[in-house]
Design a protein around this motif. Structure first.
Motif, PDB file in Angstrom:
ATOM      1  N   VAL A 248       0.313  -4.715   7.444  1.00  0.00           N
ATOM      2  CA  VAL A 248       0.722  -3.539   8.556  1.00  0.00           C
ATOM      3  C   VAL A 248      -0.534  -2.741   8.896  1.00  0.00           C
ATOM      4  O   VAL A 248      -0.736  -2.398   9.957  1.00  0.00           O
ATOM      5  CB  VAL A 248       1.446  -2.757   7.530  1.00  0.00           C
ATOM      6  CG1 VAL A 248       2.100  -1.294   8.356  1.00  0.00           C
ATOM      7  CG2 VAL A 248       2.848  -3.427   7.487  1.00  0.00           C
ATOM      8  N   VAL A 249      -1.430  -2.474   7.931  1.00  0.00           N
ATOM      9  CA  VAL A 249      -2.430  -1.570   8.195  1.00  0.00           C
ATOM     10  C   VAL A 249      -3.665  -2.323   9.262  1.00  0.00           C
ATOM     11  O   VAL A 249      -3.999  -1.336  10.168  1.00  0.00           O
ATOM     12  CB  VAL A 249      -3.307  -1.001   6.748  1.00  0.00           C
ATOM     13  CG1 VAL A 249      -4.738  -0.622   7.348  1.00  0.00           C
ATOM     14  CG2 VAL A 249      -2.267  -0.110   6.034  1.00  0.00           C
ATOM     15  N   ARG A 250      -3.898  -3.473   8.817  1.00  0.00           N
ATOM     16  CA  ARG A 250      -4.720  -4.267   9.650  1.00  0.00           C
ATOM     17  C   ARG A 250      -4.155  -4.280  11.325  1.00  0.00           C
ATOM     18  O   ARG A 250      -4.971  -4.014  12.178  1.00  0.00           O
ATOM     19  CB  ARG A 250      -5.088  -5.616   9.323  1.00  0.00           C
ATOM     20  CG  ARG A 250      -6.231  -6.549  10.088  1.00  0.00           C
ATOM     21  CD  ARG A 250      -6.154  -7.991   9.836  1.00  0.00           C
ATOM     22  NE  ARG A 250      -4.927  -8.304  10.760  1.00  0.00           N
ATOM     23  CZ  ARG A 250      -4.991  -9.954  10.920  1.00  0.00           C
ATOM     24  NH1 ARG A 250      -5.790 -10.586  10.485  1.00  0.00           N
ATOM     25  NH2 ARG A 250      -4.112 -10.293  11.827  1.00  0.00           N
ATOM     26  N   ASN A 251      -3.218  -4.669  11.376  1.00  0.00           N
ATOM     27  CA  ASN A 251      -2.776  -4.832  13.101  1.00  0.00           C
ATOM     28  C   ASN A 251      -2.314  -3.677  13.458  1.00  0.00           C
ATOM     29  O   ASN A 251      -2.455  -3.406  14.674  1.00  0.00           O
ATOM     30  CB  ASN A 251      -1.466  -5.794  12.699  1.00  0.00           C
ATOM     31  CG  ASN A 251      -1.901  -7.242  12.419  1.00  0.00           C
ATOM     32  OD1 ASN A 251      -2.740  -8.001  13.034  1.00  0.00           O
ATOM     33  ND2 ASN A 251      -1.362  -7.521  11.213  1.00  0.00           N
ATOM     34  N   GLY A 252      -1.832  -2.519  12.640  1.00  0.00           N
ATOM     35  CA  GLY A 252      -1.569  -1.339  13.384  1.00  0.00           C
ATOM     36  C   GLY A 252      -2.758  -0.582  13.752  1.00  0.00           C
ATOM     37  O   GLY A 252      -2.893   0.108  14.925  1.00  0.00           O
ATOM     38  N   PHE A 253      -3.731  -0.705  13.018  1.00  0.00           N
ATOM     39  CA  PHE A 253      -5.180  -0.101  13.186  1.00  0.00           C
ATOM     40  C   PHE A 253      -5.848  -0.734  14.517  1.00  0.00           C
ATOM     41  O   PHE A 253      -6.215  -0.061  15.406  1.00  0.00           O
ATOM     42  CB  PHE A 253      -6.013  -0.138  11.976  1.00  0.00           C
ATOM     43  CG  PHE A 253      -7.621   0.223  12.300  1.00  0.00           C
ATOM     44  CD1 PHE A 253      -7.749   1.812  12.216  1.00  0.00           C
ATOM     45  CD2 PHE A 253      -8.363  -0.643  12.601  1.00  0.00           C
ATOM     46  CE1 PHE A 253      -8.866   2.203  12.479  1.00  0.00           C
ATOM     47  CE2 PHE A 253      -9.806  -0.005  12.844  1.00  0.00           C
ATOM     48  CZ  PHE A 253     -10.048   1.341  12.748  1.00  0.00           C
ATOM     49  N   PHE A 254      -5.743  -2.109  14.708  1.00  0.00           N
ATOM     50  CA  PHE A 254      -6.384  -2.609  15.983  1.00  0.00           C
ATOM     51  C   PHE A 254      -5.670  -2.738  17.087  1.00  0.00           C
ATOM     52  O   PHE A 254      -6.175  -2.813  18.307  1.00  0.00           O
ATOM     53  CB  PHE A 254      -6.733  -4.023  15.371  1.00  0.00           C
ATOM     54  CG  PHE A 254      -8.009  -4.171  14.619  1.00  0.00           C
ATOM     55  CD1 PHE A 254      -9.235  -4.275  15.183  1.00  0.00           C
ATOM     56  CD2 PHE A 254      -8.043  -4.397  13.112  1.00  0.00           C
ATOM     57  CE1 PHE A 254     -10.374  -4.223  14.494  1.00  0.00           C
ATOM     58  CE2 PHE A 254      -9.163  -4.529  12.427  1.00  0.00           C
ATOM     59  CZ  PHE A 254     -10.276  -4.455  13.039  1.00  0.00           C
ATOM     60  N   PHE A 255      -4.423  -2.554  17.072  1.00  0.00           N
ATOM     61  CA  PHE A 255      -3.297  -2.530  18.141  1.00  0.00           C
ATOM     62  C   PHE A 255      -2.576  -1.268  18.704  1.00  0.00           C
ATOM     63  O   PHE A 255      -2.285  -1.062  19.843  1.00  0.00           O
ATOM     64  CB  PHE A 255      -2.267  -3.530  18.157  1.00  0.00           C
ATOM     65  CG  PHE A 255      -2.887  -5.268  18.048  1.00  0.00           C
ATOM     66  CD1 PHE A 255      -2.936  -5.456  19.421  1.00  0.00           C
ATOM     67  CD2 PHE A 255      -3.091  -5.774  16.999  1.00  0.00           C
ATOM     68  CE1 PHE A 255      -3.655  -6.681  19.648  1.00  0.00           C
ATOM     69  CE2 PHE A 255      -3.403  -7.119  17.441  1.00  0.00           C
ATOM     70  CZ  PHE A 255      -3.685  -7.398  18.539  1.00  0.00           C
ATOM     71  N   LEU A 256      -2.919  -0.047  17.967  1.00  0.00           N
ATOM     72  CA  LEU A 256      -2.468   1.127  18.314  1.00  0.00           C
ATOM     73  C   LEU A 256      -3.294   1.619  19.518  1.00  0.00           C
ATOM     74  O   LEU A 256      -2.609   2.162  20.405  1.00  0.00           O
ATOM     75  CB  LEU A 256      -2.635   2.113  16.936  1.00  0.00           C
ATOM     76  CG  LEU A 256      -2.109   3.522  17.433  1.00  0.00           C
ATOM     77  CD1 LEU A 256      -0.602   3.600  17.797  1.00  0.00           C
ATOM     78  CD2 LEU A 256      -2.456   4.558  16.188  1.00  0.00           C
ATOM     79  N   PRO A 257      -4.486   1.198  19.538  1.00  0.00           N
ATOM     80  CA  PRO A 257      -5.358   1.719  20.953  1.00  0.00           C
ATOM     81  C   PRO A 257      -4.665   1.091  21.981  1.00  0.00           C
ATOM     82  O   PRO A 257      -5.114   1.770  23.064  1.00  0.00           O
ATOM     83  CB  PRO A 257      -6.758   1.273  20.374  1.00  0.00           C
ATOM     84  CG  PRO A 257      -6.877   1.080  18.979  1.00  0.00           C
ATOM     85  CD  PRO A 257      -5.793   0.899  18.600  1.00  0.00           C
TER      86      PRO A 257
END
Length: 313
Positions: free
Chosen positions: A152-161
């Motif tokens: 959750v954290v990895r993909n949320g962090f990279f794809f929120l932008p």
């Protein structure tokens, strides 16, 4: 030359989704198979989740990972397909500004989360087959929790932008998206700003994450294949190859469709624009429909759990 007054930068409150701009008559023919695939995906994943939840013997790390994959599939289907069918059936083409970028975030983030889940599941099979004695101490409930948080954290962090960058662009008079869904490329090209950084960020983030996942998956299954071929027990090699082979084929299908989708988007001048639109829709339907069948129904314990569930009804 256009006058400045014709180049409006007024805030866009909604977009219009135009599915298959060149072949809109396809919509009526496609609605039936898409509806059936949607029902299959939702029904199969819901059945898998309920079975794992109610059957105590399935409360193990491997099945928790299957539950996570099914949950991701359900969210992806619900994010994309109901809106597509609403366009096909009721001509409800409008989508609000915020809903469009929310859909964009979920599609990008959850597809990457699914890829990451495949990678964790490949590691689970690697430990189970290559290090069976260490499996209970490595693949624990705590491991699943940590893996879920990482996913959750990895993909949320990279794809929120991705949606944030797109939403901060200035959108001019044009608000017609020639797509059934709010993909980053389809939406951002309506902007009157430079979108080079926007497209570059999605490309680099996507290929870094999905590419690294695929490399680790291939490594895991190559070690599994090497270990399986050394197994002397009669029938064990065939069983392991059958199970892991079907998993690996499904993962390759997931990755190949993404690759084809990227290639068709890059070669838009040579390929009809409706082709990548159709591929994008199918990519949100076919893997969710196949995942519970390949990962779940082919597993003996889940088959037995489903049979017990059906006998209770």
């Amino acid at each position: 030359m256009d006058s400045p007054s014709n180049y409006s930068t007024a805030p866009v409150s909604e977009f219009l989704l135009i599915c298959f701009p060149n072949y809109q008559s396809w919509q009526h023919w496609l609605s039936l198979p898409l509806s059936l695939l949607f029902l299959l995906a939702m029904g199969a994943n819901a059945t898998l989740l309920i079975t794992i939840r109610l059957e105590a013997s399935l409360h193990e790390p491997m099945y928790y990972l299957l539950s996570l994959l099914s949950l991701l599939d359900i969210v992806l289907c619900l994010t994309v397909i109901p809106k597509v069918l609403a366009i096909f059936w009721f001509d409800l083409r409008s989508i609000s500004f915020s809903a469009c970028f929310l859909q964009m975030f979920i599609m990008n983030c959850f597809l990457a989360m699914e890829s990451c889940t495949f990678m964790v599941m490949a590691y689970d099979r690697y430990v189970a087959i290559c290090h069976p004695l260490k499996y209970p101490s490595i693949i624990t409930d705590q491991f699943v929790v940590r893996a879920a948080i990482f996913i959750v954290v990895r993909n949320g962090f990279f794809f929120l932008p991705v949606p944030v960058l797109s939403s901060r662009l200035r959108y001019c008079a044009e608000n017609i998206i020639k797509n059934c869904i709010c993909t980053n490329l389809s939406v951002s090209k309506l902007s009157c700003d430079d979108i080079t950084f926007n497209r570059l960020y999605q490309f680099v983030a996507g290929w870094t994450l999905l590419g690294s996942d695929l490399i680790l998956i291939i490594l895991s299954y190559s070690f599994i294949l090497k270990a399986v071929l050394r197994i002397k027990a009669e029938g064990a090699t065939a069983k392991a190859l059958s199970t892991c082979g079907s998993h690996f084929i499904l993962i390759l299908f997931f990755s190949t469709v993404l690759l084809v989708l990227v290639i068709t988007n890059l070669a838009r001048k040579r390929i009809p624009p409706d082709v990548p639109i159709l591929l994008n829709i199918l990519h949100h339907l076919i893997p969710p429909a196949l995942n519970p069948i390949v990962y779940g129904v082919r597993t003996k314990e889940i088959k037995q759990g489903i049979q017990k569930l059906l006998r209770r009804l």
